[in-house]
Write a protein that holds these residues in place. Structure first.
Motif, PDB file in Angstrom:
ATOM      1  N   VAL A 149       1.804  14.647  12.628  1.00  0.00           N
ATOM      2  CA  VAL A 149       1.859  13.310  12.023  1.00  0.00           C
ATOM      3  C   VAL A 149       2.589  13.393  10.692  1.00  0.00           C
ATOM      4  CG1 VAL A 149       0.519  11.380  11.099  1.00  0.00           C
ATOM      5  CG2 VAL A 149      -0.251  12.572  13.167  1.00  0.00           C
ATOM      6  N   ASP A 150       3.654  12.590  10.549  1.00  0.00           N
ATOM      7  CA  ASP A 150       4.456  12.612   9.322  1.00  0.00           C
ATOM      8  C   ASP A 150       4.080  11.516   8.341  1.00  0.00           C
ATOM      9  OD1 ASP A 150       6.677  14.723   9.922  1.00  0.00           O
ATOM     10  OD2 ASP A 150       6.504  13.526  11.739  1.00  0.00           O
ATOM     11  N   ALA A 151       3.551  10.404   8.810  1.00  0.00           N
ATOM     12  CA  ALA A 151       3.165   9.302   7.921  1.00  0.00           C
ATOM     13  C   ALA A 151       2.232   8.365   8.678  1.00  0.00           C
ATOM     14  CB  ALA A 151       4.392   8.529   7.424  1.00  0.00           C
ATOM     15  N   GLU A 155      -9.685   5.085   5.024  1.00  0.00           N
ATOM     16  CA  GLU A 155      -9.222   6.153   4.130  1.00  0.00           C
ATOM     17  C   GLU A 155      -9.429   7.521   4.775  1.00  0.00           C
ATOM     18  OE1 GLU A 155     -11.166   3.677   3.134  1.00  0.00           O
ATOM     19  OE2 GLU A 155      -9.937   2.586   1.686  1.00  0.00           O
ATOM     20  N   ASP A 156     -10.617   7.721   5.382  1.00  0.00           N
ATOM     21  CA  ASP A 156     -10.896   8.998   6.042  1.00  0.00           C
ATOM     22  C   ASP A 156     -10.010   9.189   7.274  1.00  0.00           C
ATOM     23  OD1 ASP A 156     -12.784   9.665   4.181  1.00  0.00           O
ATOM     24  OD2 ASP A 156     -14.504   9.089   5.406  1.00  0.00           O
ATOM     25  N   ARG A 157      -9.787   8.102   8.002  1.00  0.00           N
ATOM     26  CA  ARG A 157      -8.955   8.218   9.194  1.00  0.00           C
ATOM     27  C   ARG A 157      -7.504   8.543   8.828  1.00  0.00           C
ATOM     28  NH1 ARG A 157      -8.930   3.200  11.895  1.00  0.00           N
ATOM     29  NH2 ARG A 157     -10.063   2.132  10.218  1.00  0.00           N
ATOM     30  N   VAL A 158      -7.004   7.940   7.744  1.00  0.00           N
ATOM     31  CA  VAL A 158      -5.657   8.268   7.268  1.00  0.00           C
ATOM     32  C   VAL A 158      -5.575   9.740   6.894  1.00  0.00           C
ATOM     33  CG1 VAL A 158      -4.018   7.925   5.382  1.00  0.00           C
ATOM     34  CG2 VAL A 158      -5.063   5.945   6.487  1.00  0.00           C
ATOM     35  N   GLU A 159      -6.565  10.219   6.144  1.00  0.00           N
ATOM     36  CA  GLU A 159      -6.542  11.612   5.683  1.00  0.00           C
ATOM     37  C   GLU A 159      -6.572  12.592   6.856  1.00  0.00           C
ATOM     38  OE1 GLU A 159      -9.069  14.585   2.708  1.00  0.00           O
ATOM     39  OE2 GLU A 159      -9.414  12.412   2.651  1.00  0.00           O
ATOM     40  N   LEU A 160      -7.400  12.310   7.854  1.00  0.00           N
ATOM     41  CA  LEU A 160      -7.488  13.198   9.011  1.00  0.00           C
ATOM     42  C   LEU A 160      -6.186  13.208   9.816  1.00  0.00           C
ATOM     43  CD1 LEU A 160     -11.119  12.457  10.227  1.00  0.00           C
ATOM     44  CD2 LEU A 160     -10.248  14.648   9.386  1.00  0.00           C
ATOM     45  N   LEU A 161      -5.589  12.050   9.983  1.00  0.00           N
ATOM     46  CA  LEU A 161      -4.330  11.993  10.716  1.00  0.00           C
ATOM     47  C   LEU A 161      -3.230  12.771  10.000  1.00  0.00           C
ATOM     48  CD1 LEU A 161      -4.417   8.268  11.850  1.00  0.00           C
ATOM     49  CD2 LEU A 161      -4.306  10.241  13.381  1.00  0.00           C
ATOM     50  N   LEU A 171       6.921  11.340  13.327  1.00  0.00           N
ATOM     51  CA  LEU A 171       5.929  10.476  13.976  1.00  0.00           C
ATOM     52  C   LEU A 171       5.197   9.678  12.908  1.00  0.00           C
ATOM     53  CD1 LEU A 171       4.366   9.494  16.463  1.00  0.00           C
ATOM     54  CD2 LEU A 171       2.771  11.401  16.091  1.00  0.00           C
ATOM     55  N   VAL A 172       5.294   8.357  13.017  1.00  0.00           N
ATOM     56  CA  VAL A 172       4.563   7.449  12.148  1.00  0.00           C
ATOM     57  C   VAL A 172       3.438   6.821  12.964  1.00  0.00           C
ATOM     58  CG1 VAL A 172       4.675   5.356  10.739  1.00  0.00           C
ATOM     59  CG2 VAL A 172       6.614   6.945  10.774  1.00  0.00           C
ATOM     60  N   VAL A 173       2.209   6.930  12.454  1.00  0.00           N
ATOM     61  CA  VAL A 173       1.055   6.367  13.152  1.00  0.00           C
ATOM     62  C   VAL A 173       0.721   5.011  12.534  1.00  0.00           C
ATOM     63  CG1 VAL A 173      -1.384   6.626  13.701  1.00  0.00           C
ATOM     64  CG2 VAL A 173       0.125   8.619  13.746  1.00  0.00           C
ATOM     65  N   CYS A 174       0.690   3.976  13.367  1.00  0.00           N
ATOM     66  CA  CYS A 174       0.237   2.646  12.950  1.00  0.00           C
ATOM     67  C   CYS A 174      -1.275   2.597  13.180  1.00  0.00           C
ATOM     68  CB  CYS A 174       0.933   1.552  13.749  1.00  0.00           C
ATOM     69  SG  CYS A 174       2.727   1.494  13.491  1.00  0.00           S
ATOM     70  N   LEU A 175      -2.029   2.510  12.107  1.00  0.00           N
ATOM     71  CA  LEU A 175      -3.486   2.630  12.174  1.00  0.00           C
ATOM     72  C   LEU A 175      -4.158   1.292  11.923  1.00  0.00           C
ATOM     73  CD1 LEU A 175      -5.895   4.702  12.287  1.00  0.00           C
ATOM     74  CD2 LEU A 175      -5.809   4.682   9.786  1.00  0.00           C
ATOM     75  N   ASN A 176      -5.042   0.901  12.827  1.00  0.00           N
ATOM     76  CA  ASN A 176      -5.820  -0.317  12.614  1.00  0.00           C
ATOM     77  C   ASN A 176      -6.698  -0.167  11.373  1.00  0.00           C
ATOM     78  OD1 ASN A 176      -5.396  -0.026  15.699  1.00  0.00           O
ATOM     79  ND2 ASN A 176      -5.927  -2.191  15.460  1.00  0.00           N
ATOM     80  N   SER A 177      -6.663  -1.155  10.490  1.00  0.00           N
ATOM     81  CA  SER A 177      -7.521  -1.138   9.306  1.00  0.00           C
ATOM     82  C   SER A 177      -8.972  -1.320   9.724  1.00  0.00           C
ATOM     83  CB  SER A 177      -7.118  -2.251   8.344  1.00  0.00           C
ATOM     84  OG  SER A 177      -7.449  -3.519   8.900  1.00  0.00           O
ATOM     85  N   PRO A 204       0.819  -1.212   0.000  1.00  0.00           N
ATOM     86  CA  PRO A 204       0.000   0.000   0.000  1.00  0.00           C
ATOM     87  C   PRO A 204       0.847   1.254   0.000  1.00  0.00           C
ATOM     88  CG  PRO A 204      -0.742  -1.567   1.677  1.00  0.00           C
ATOM     89  CD  PRO A 204       0.556  -2.076   1.153  1.00  0.00           C
ATOM     90  N   GLY A 205       0.301   2.322  -0.600  1.00  0.00           N
ATOM     91  CA  GLY A 205       1.027   3.577  -0.662  1.00  0.00           C
ATOM     92  C   GLY A 205       1.397   4.107   0.698  1.00  0.00           C
ATOM     93  N   SER A 206       0.519   3.931   1.701  1.00  0.00           N
ATOM     94  CA  SER A 206       0.816   4.451   3.028  1.00  0.00           C
ATOM     95  C   SER A 206       2.033   3.760   3.633  1.00  0.00           C
ATOM     96  CB  SER A 206      -0.396   4.274   3.949  1.00  0.00           C
ATOM     97  OG  SER A 206      -0.755   2.913   4.044  1.00  0.00           O
ATOM     98  N   ASP A 207       2.226   2.475   3.324  1.00  0.00           N
ATOM     99  CA  ASP A 207       3.398   1.754   3.815  1.00  0.00           C
ATOM    100  C   ASP A 207       4.668   2.351   3.232  1.00  0.00           C
ATOM    101  OD1 ASP A 207       1.356   0.141   4.757  1.00  0.00           O
ATOM    102  OD2 ASP A 207       2.495  -1.691   4.464  1.00  0.00           O
ATOM    103  N   ARG A 208       4.659   2.600   1.913  1.00  0.00           N
ATOM    104  CA  ARG A 208       5.840   3.159   1.271  1.00  0.00           C
ATOM    105  C   ARG A 208       6.182   4.520   1.869  1.00  0.00           C
ATOM    106  NH1 ARG A 208       3.508   0.821  -3.430  1.00  0.00           N
ATOM    107  NH2 ARG A 208       2.574   2.789  -4.083  1.00  0.00           N
ATOM    108  N   ASP A 209       5.178   5.352   2.122  1.00  0.00           N
ATOM    109  CA  ASP A 209       5.426   6.677   2.688  1.00  0.00           C
ATOM    110  C   ASP A 209       6.058   6.560   4.073  1.00  0.00           C
ATOM    111  OD1 ASP A 209       4.318   7.724   0.437  1.00  0.00           O
ATOM    112  OD2 ASP A 209       2.373   8.161   1.332  1.00  0.00           O
ATOM    113  N   ALA A 210       5.525   5.669   4.906  1.00  0.00           N
ATOM    114  CA  ALA A 210       6.051   5.515   6.259  1.00  0.00           C
ATOM    115  C   ALA A 210       7.487   5.011   6.236  1.00  0.00           C
ATOM    116  CB  ALA A 210       5.163   4.543   7.049  1.00  0.00           C
TER     117      ALA A 210
END
Length: 462
Positions: A393-395, A381-387, A357-363, A309-315
Motif C-alpha cells: 500500500v502506497d497511500a 485512524e487505526d485502519r489508515v495506519e495498518l494499511l 496502490l492507493v486504497v480508498c478507505l470508508n470513513s 486531509p493529509g491522507s488526500d494530499r499523500d494519495a
C-alpha cells in the motif's frame, strides 16, 4: 486526537535566529577551462527566510497565527526577510550585525557547494521588552536556536523559563547554541547534537536512549526526543519512560528543514492538547510528509487548503509522481475493518497490477451507514495506519460517502481493482473510471475470510 488532521487555528510563537537562505539550482555539463571545476548554468534562484524564519513560514502556511521573535540586521537583507514572511507577525530587535546569508548551489538533487556570508557567531544581542512580551498568551512556543546568540540572551531566557511553567515549549537546539531553559516540554536534538551534548556513545536506539536520559537530567526537561533521520525518533521522558517513534518510509532528496518541520509539528500537537508521545509521533509524521512532498521546495508552491486531509494530499502526490514517471496508478477500496489474510492477498494482487496502490478507505461515518451503528470496530485512524504498514500500500485516501466515486475523481487512477466473485462490468465504479479512460479489474476472491465472521468469532470468545 489526531493532531495532523486537526485544522484548529492555534497561536504559535517562534523564537530564534533568522537567516536569509538562497537556493541556486541549475545544470552542469562541462568543466571550466580555468580550473577542473564544474560550470553551473543557473536555471533558478530562490531567496527565503531560513532558521527560525523557516519555522515561522511553515506554520503560517499551515494556517496558524504565528509570531516570530528574532533579531534582524539593519540592512537591505533584513528588510527582505521581513517582506518575505507573509502571514507572520515579526517582533524583532537589532542583531547589531549584517544579515547572515547561506547560499546553497545545487545541480538537480546534488549539492555542489554552500557559500556563507556574514555567518560568524555574533555577540549575544540585546532583547527588547516587546520581544519578551510577545511570548505571553501563546498556545505553544518553538525555540529554533541556530547558534547566533539569541537563545543565550539572559532576558529572553528568564522570560522563557517563566512561560514554560504554563505553556509547552519545544526547543530545537544547535551545537553552538545555548542549552534549553529548565521546564521545557520537549527538546528535539538530532543524533549528532545529542551525542555532542550528552557525551553518550554507541549507535541506534541504545545510544539515543542513553543520550535522552542524560539530557533530560542535564536540561531539567520534561522530555527529549532524539531524532534519528529516516528511522524516526527516540522519546525519553522525565518519568523514565522511553518510546521509539518510527518514521513512515519515504523517498526523500533534500533534507533541509526536516528538523524544523518536526519541531513545528510537535509544538502544534501540544498546543492542541496532544500528549507528549502523540505530539512527537505527529512531528515525525509531519517531517516525513514534508520530505515526501519535496522538502523546502514545496514551500514555493501555493499553500494547500487546510481543509484537505493529509491522507488526500499523500494519495494525490503519489498518483502524480507515478504518472509523471510513466507508471500505472492502481486503486482499490473498502472498509478494511479488522485486517485479515483475505485483505492482504487482495491488496497484494491489486498492487501487482501497476506501479503504486492507493486504497480508498470508508470513513467511520461511511462504515456506520453501510454496516450499522456497531461498526467500525477500529477507527479510521487505526485502519489508515495498518494499511500503510503493508508494503503493498502506497497511500490511503479516506472518503465519507457510501461509494468512492468522488475520491476516485480526485486522483483518477488508471486501474480500479476489486476482489469479489463478480465480473468487472458489474462493479458500480466502472462508469466512474470510464470518465477518464480507466479500467476495472477483479482480483482473486478468498471465500470464508471476512471481517464480519472474524468479529462474530471474537464476540463468542469474549
Amino acid at each position: 486526537m489526531n493532531a495532523r488532521t486537526d485544522t484548529t487555528r492555534t497561536r504559535i510563537v517562534v523564537v530564534g535566529d533568522t537567516l536569509l537562505d538562497v537556493d541556486v539550482t541549475g545544470t552542469s555539463e562541462r568543466l571550466s577551462p580555468d580550473a577542473p571545476v564544474p560550470v553551473l548554468d543557473v536555471q533558478d534562484e530562490v531567496r527565503r527566510a531560513g532558521g527560525a524564519g523557516l519555522v515561522a513560514t511553515m506554520l503560517a502556511r499551515d494556517g496558524h497565527d504565528v509570531t516570530l521573535v528574532t533579531v534582524l540586521g539593519q540592512d537591505d537583507r533584513g528588510v527582505e526577510l521581513r517582506d518575505g514572511m507573509p502571514g507572520v507577525r515579526v517582533v524583532a530587535g537589532d542583531s547589531g550585525v549584517a544579515t547572515p546569508v547561506k547560499t546553497r548551489v545545487r545541480v538537480g538533487d546534488h549539492a555542489l557547494v554552500r557559500i556563507d556570508e556574514a555567518c560568524a557567531t555574533p555577540p549575544v544581542p540585546d532583547v527588547t521588552a516587546d520581544m519578551t512580551a510577545a511570548l505571553e498568551g501563546a498556545d505553544a512556543i518553538v525555540v529554533a536556536d541556530y547558534g547566533r546568540g539569541l537563545a543565550a540572551a539572559p532576558a529572553l531566557r528568564e522570560a522563557l523559563t517563566r512561560v514554560a511553567e504554563t505553556t509547552p515549549v519545544v526547543w530545537d537546539p544547535h551545537p553552538k547554541g545555548a542549552q534549553p531553559v529548565p521546564g521545557i516540554a520537549v527538546a528535539t536534538p538530532n543524533a549528532a547534537e545529542a551525542r555532542g551534548f550528552s557525551g553518550a556513545t554507541g549507535s541506534g536506539v541504545p545510544f539515543a536512549t542513553a543520550a535522552g536520559e542524560q539530557l533530560v537530567a542535564d536540561w531539567s526537561a520534561h522530555a527529549v526526543a532524539v531524532t534519528m533521520g529516516e528511522k524516526g525518533a527516540l522519546l525519553r521522558t522525565d518519568a523514565g519512560d522511553s518510546r521509539f517513534v518510527p518514521a513512515p518510509s519515504v523517498t526523500a532528496g533534500d533534507p533541509c528543514g526536516a528538523g524544523d518541520r518536526l519541531a513545528a509539528g510537535v509544538a502544534v500537537a501540544l498546543a492542541q492538547g496532544a500528549s507528549t508521545e502523540d505530539a512527537v509521533a505527529a512531528g515525525v509524521a509531519d517531517a516525513s510528509a514534508y520530505l515526501a512532498s519535496g522538502g523546502v521546495a514545496s514551500l514555493l508552491a501555493p499553500p494547500a487548503p487546510v481543509t484537505v486531509p493529509g491522507s488526500d494530499r499523500d494519495a494525490i502526490r503519489v498518483a502524480h509522481d507515478v504518472r509523471a514517471a510513466g507508471g500505472t496508478v492502481v486503486a482499490t477500496g473498502g472498509c478494511f475493518d479488522l485486517l485479515h489474510a483475505g485483505h492482504a492477498r487482495t491488496l497484494s494482487a491489486a498492487r501487482a497490477l501497476g506501479d503504486c496502490l492507493v486504497v480508498c478507505l470508508n470513513s467511520d461515518s461511511s462504515v456506520r451507514g453501510l454496516k450499522g451503528p456497531d461498526r467500525p470496530i477500529m477507527t479510521q485512524e487505526d485502519r489508515v495506519e495498518l494499511l500503510l504498514a503493508l508494503d503493498c500500500v502506497d497511500a490511503v485516501i479516506v472518503f465519507d460517502e457510501s461509494t468512492p466515486d468522488e475520491a476516485l475523481r480526485r486522483f483518477q487512477p488508471d486501474v480500479w481493482a476489486k476482489g469479489g466473485d463478480y465480473s468487472a462490468d458489474e462493479l458500480p465504479e466502472s462508469r466512474t473510471l470510464a470518465e477518464w479512460g480507466g479500467r476495472v479489474v477483479t482480483v482473486p476472491f478468498h471465500p470464508g475470510r471476512s471481517t464480519t465472521r472474524l468479529a462474530a468469532a471474537l464476540e463468542r470468545v469474549g
